[in-house]
Design a protein around this motif. Sequence first.
Motif, PDB file in Angstrom:
ATOM      1  N   ALA A  13      41.035  10.957  51.142  1.00 20.66           N
ATOM      2  CA  ALA A  13      41.291  12.064  52.062  1.00 20.66           C
ATOM      3  C   ALA A  13      40.452  11.877  53.322  1.00 20.66           C
ATOM      4  N   ASN A  15      40.158  13.700  57.670  1.00 23.07           N
ATOM      5  CA  ASN A  15      40.659  14.642  58.666  1.00 23.07           C
ATOM      6  C   ASN A  15      40.960  13.893  59.948  1.00 23.07           C
ATOM      7  N   ARG A  20      43.229  18.076  61.148  1.00 20.55           N
ATOM      8  CA  ARG A  20      44.253  18.212  60.104  1.00 20.55           C
ATOM      9  C   ARG A  20      43.910  17.343  58.903  1.00 20.55           C
ATOM     10  N   PRO A  21      44.079  17.878  57.685  1.00 19.70           N
ATOM     11  CA  PRO A  21      43.814  17.061  56.484  1.00 19.70           C
ATOM     12  C   PRO A  21      44.935  16.052  56.261  1.00 19.70           C
ATOM     13  N   MET A  22      44.554  14.818  55.971  1.00 14.12           N
ATOM     14  CA  MET A  22      45.509  13.751  55.723  1.00 14.12           C
ATOM     15  C   MET A  22      44.995  12.919  54.551  1.00 14.12           C
ATOM     16  N   ALA A  23      45.835  12.033  54.056  1.00 15.14           N
ATOM     17  CA  ALA A  23      45.435  11.122  52.986  1.00 15.14           C
ATOM     18  C   ALA A  23      45.896   9.723  53.342  1.00 15.14           C
ATOM     19  N   THR A  39      50.683  13.388  54.877  1.00 13.30           N
ATOM     20  CA  THR A  39      50.243  14.739  55.194  1.00 13.30           C
ATOM     21  C   THR A  39      49.911  15.469  53.894  1.00 13.30           C
ATOM     22  N   LYS A  40      49.301  16.615  54.018  1.00 15.18           N
ATOM     23  CA  LYS A  40      48.979  17.422  52.835  1.00 15.18           C
ATOM     24  C   LYS A  40      50.263  17.791  52.086  1.00 15.18           C
ATOM     25  N   THR A  41      51.317  18.128  52.802  1.00 13.87           N
ATOM     26  CA  THR A  41      52.595  18.489  52.187  1.00 13.87           C
ATOM     27  C   THR A  41      53.180  17.310  51.413  1.00 13.87           C
ATOM     28  N   VAL A  43      51.501  14.841  50.034  1.00 14.01           N
ATOM     29  CA  VAL A  43      50.681  14.656  48.830  1.00 14.01           C
ATOM     30  C   VAL A  43      51.076  15.676  47.770  1.00 14.01           C
ATOM     31  N   GLN A  44      51.332  16.914  48.181  1.00 16.99           N
ATOM     32  CA  GLN A  44      51.760  17.946  47.233  1.00 16.99           C
ATOM     33  C   GLN A  44      53.100  17.588  46.599  1.00 16.99           C
TER      34      GLN A  44
END
Length: 61
Positions: A13, A15, A20-23, A39-41, A43-44
């Motif tokens: 992870a 930023n 913005r959080p990213m991976a 993006t966080k979405t 990853v979800q």
Amino acid sequence: MNWMDDGGFSLDAFNTVDGRPMARMVFRTSTGQYYIILTKTEVQRIRRECNRILKEMEADK
């Protein structure tokens, strides 16, 4: 050891500059390294799919 233990796969992870959080997902193979920024979405969504597959695998036992 398997390919994950040997560093063939990693997920970290971080930023972005604007916060913005990213991976960063990295696959290392004999032909090179492949970097995928998520993006966080995203990853979800991957987590949901992994959980779905795990449930199917458990049901097959």
